[in-house]
Design an enzyme around this catalytic site. Structure first.
Site, PDB file in Angstrom:
ATOM      1  N   HIS A  46       0.835  -1.197   0.000  1.00  0.00           N
ATOM      2  CA  HIS A  46       0.000   0.000   0.000  1.00  0.00           C
ATOM      3  C   HIS A  46       0.871   1.248   0.000  1.00  0.00           C
ATOM      4  O   HIS A  46       2.036   1.202   0.370  1.00  0.00           O
ATOM      5  CB  HIS A  46      -0.853   0.074   1.277  1.00  0.00           C
ATOM      6  CG  HIS A  46      -1.616  -1.155   1.620  1.00  0.00           C
ATOM      7  ND1 HIS A  46      -2.983  -1.243   1.482  1.00  0.00           N
ATOM      8  CD2 HIS A  46      -1.212  -2.356   2.125  1.00  0.00           C
ATOM      9  CE1 HIS A  46      -3.398  -2.432   1.890  1.00  0.00           C
ATOM     10  NE2 HIS A  46      -2.338  -3.128   2.283  1.00  0.00           N
ATOM     11  N   TYR A  47       0.278   2.407  -0.367  1.00  0.00           N
ATOM     12  CA  TYR A  47       0.878   3.677   0.024  1.00  0.00           C
ATOM     13  C   TYR A  47      -0.076   4.375   0.977  1.00  0.00           C
ATOM     14  O   TYR A  47      -1.276   4.115   1.003  1.00  0.00           O
ATOM     15  CB  TYR A  47       1.279   4.556  -1.154  1.00  0.00           C
ATOM     16  CG  TYR A  47       0.224   5.026  -2.142  1.00  0.00           C
ATOM     17  CD1 TYR A  47      -1.088   5.294  -1.778  1.00  0.00           C
ATOM     18  CD2 TYR A  47       0.590   5.255  -3.466  1.00  0.00           C
ATOM     19  CE1 TYR A  47      -2.017   5.755  -2.701  1.00  0.00           C
ATOM     20  CE2 TYR A  47      -0.328   5.715  -4.394  1.00  0.00           C
ATOM     21  CZ  TYR A  47      -1.627   5.967  -4.008  1.00  0.00           C
ATOM     22  OH  TYR A  47      -2.533   6.424  -4.920  1.00  0.00           O
ATOM     23  N   THR A  48       0.463   5.284   1.797  1.00  0.00           N
ATOM     24  CA  THR A  48      -0.324   5.843   2.894  1.00  0.00           C
ATOM     25  C   THR A  48      -1.093   7.108   2.517  1.00  0.00           C
ATOM     26  O   THR A  48      -2.057   7.470   3.189  1.00  0.00           O
ATOM     27  CB  THR A  48       0.584   6.186   4.087  1.00  0.00           C
ATOM     28  OG1 THR A  48       1.552   7.170   3.676  1.00  0.00           O
ATOM     29  CG2 THR A  48       1.293   4.946   4.609  1.00  0.00           C
ATOM     30  N   GLU A 111       2.489  -0.946   4.586  1.00  0.00           N
ATOM     31  CA  GLU A 111       2.154   0.424   4.221  1.00  0.00           C
ATOM     32  C   GLU A 111       3.457   1.186   3.975  1.00  0.00           C
ATOM     33  O   GLU A 111       4.380   1.137   4.790  1.00  0.00           O
ATOM     34  CB  GLU A 111       1.353   1.104   5.333  1.00  0.00           C
ATOM     35  CG  GLU A 111      -0.077   0.625   5.463  1.00  0.00           C
ATOM     36  CD  GLU A 111      -1.028   1.295   4.473  1.00  0.00           C
ATOM     37  OE1 GLU A 111      -0.556   2.145   3.688  1.00  0.00           O
ATOM     38  OE2 GLU A 111      -2.226   0.978   4.515  1.00  0.00           O
ATOM     39  N   HIS A 158      -2.563  -3.117  -3.297  1.00  0.00           N
ATOM     40  CA  HIS A 158      -3.932  -2.947  -2.809  1.00  0.00           C
ATOM     41  C   HIS A 158      -4.893  -2.784  -3.988  1.00  0.00           C
ATOM     42  O   HIS A 158      -6.022  -3.280  -3.963  1.00  0.00           O
ATOM     43  CB  HIS A 158      -3.992  -1.731  -1.890  1.00  0.00           C
ATOM     44  CG  HIS A 158      -5.185  -1.712  -0.999  1.00  0.00           C
ATOM     45  ND1 HIS A 158      -5.460  -0.676  -0.138  1.00  0.00           N
ATOM     46  CD2 HIS A 158      -6.196  -2.604  -0.824  1.00  0.00           C
ATOM     47  CE1 HIS A 158      -6.574  -0.934   0.522  1.00  0.00           C
ATOM     48  NE2 HIS A 158      -7.043  -2.087   0.117  1.00  0.00           N
ATOM     49  N   ASP A 168      -3.518   2.251  -4.729  1.00  0.00           N
ATOM     50  CA  ASP A 168      -2.154   2.105  -4.231  1.00  0.00           C
ATOM     51  C   ASP A 168      -1.577   0.703  -4.511  1.00  0.00           C
ATOM     52  O   ASP A 168      -2.327  -0.255  -4.612  1.00  0.00           O
ATOM     53  CB  ASP A 168      -2.094   2.428  -2.728  1.00  0.00           C
ATOM     54  CG  ASP A 168      -3.153   1.699  -1.903  1.00  0.00           C
ATOM     55  OD1 ASP A 168      -4.306   1.596  -2.335  1.00  0.00           O
ATOM     56  OD2 ASP A 168      -2.811   1.228  -0.804  1.00  0.00           O
TER      57      ASP A 168
END
Length: 276
Positions: A46-48, A111, A158, A168
């Site tokens: 994922h990215y946040t 993440e 994700h 993401d």
């Protein structure tokens, strides 16, 4: 005297029961079943869409009820374990991959601190990932994959498991580097070139063909033969990984060639390690 004896016996029985309740149960672990595997079958990246402080606050607080096993900071690059791998983290949400749903109970989530994107007059601009951060993500992913025996086709973004709902880690994430690190497979270049020449010489396949091939790769996609929003979202997600220069979710010859190879047995190969 009989009364005292009965009282003593009752007290002794109570103490014995109390001891049994508090002492750990002895379990013999000398025999192991031959048929077994880790409960962790997937790794989801994922990215946040936030800076480190906000990312940490969101992932360790009770609101909005999300968490992840690991957080990889961008500056300075550092790995934080927020949830033990053997415990469930709520990072994937409503998710599906190749018939498995939902994925929270069978996955580890990483993440990555990254602001995501900015909408500008010239279009959407995605933030790059520092190379040191990517190197750290790859090292962490290798360790997780080795611990649990996660297959390359189960190392996902994700967006892969929730196309349309999530994007993401985005088109700026260098999936090819993960392939060069041996974590995922990549469409064979020679086969892609051959299929690209074919698809450029011939009419583009129907939407139903694209839906069938996306489903064969693992995406959840409608099968009605219409280029609907869900189909375009799955196409865009596939393009983000293998052809990030154009992620419009529109069928074209290059996407057809990549899908053709990705969904054909023997089409996905391990890449040689890159020298950096």
């Amino acid at each position: 005297m009989p009364f005292l004896r009965s009282r003593l016996l009752a007290m002794a029985a109570a103490l014995l029961l109390a001891g049994c309740a508090t002492s750990p149960l002895r379990i013999d672990t000398r025999h192991q079943a031959a048929v077994q595997a880790s409960r962790v079958q997937f790794l989801v990246l994922h990215y946040t869409v936030a800076d480190f402080d906000e990312s940490l606050r969101l992932l360790t607080g009770t609101e909005p009820g999300v968490s992840a096993h690991y957080l990889v900071r961008d500056d300075p690059v550092r790995v934080y374990r927020l949830v033990e791998e053997g415990r469930l983290a709520r990072h994937a949400g409503e998710s599906w991959w190749a018939g498995t749903t939902p994925l929270n109970a069978s996955s580890v989530g990483i993440e990555i601190v990254n602001p995501g994107y900015t909408d500008t007059p010239a279009g959407r601009v995605y933030a790059p990932y520092p190379q040191e951060q990517i190197d750290t993500v790859i090292r962490l992913a290798r360790e997780i994959v080795a611990r649990h025996g996660i297959r390359p086709e189960h190392v996902l973004g994700h967006a892969d498991v929730a196309p349309g709902r999530k994007q993401d880690p985005g088109p700026a994430f260098p999936w090819r580097q993960l392939a060069e690190a041996g974590l995922i497979l990549w469409p064979d270049a020679a086969q892609v070139a051959g299929r690209l020449a074919f698809h450029r010489r011939n009419p583009l396949p129907a939407t139903a063909w694209f839906q069938e091939r996306l489903a064969a790769v693992g995406y959840r996609v409608p099968r009605g033969g219409e280029l609907d929003e869900a189909t375009r979202a799955a196409l865009s997600t596939f393009q983000m990984k293998y052809r990030p220069a154009d992620i419009a979710g529109v069928p074209d010859a290059e996407t057809a060639a990549l899908l053709d190879v990705a969904s054909t047995p023997g089409g996905m190969r391990r890449l040689a390690p890159a020298t950096r």
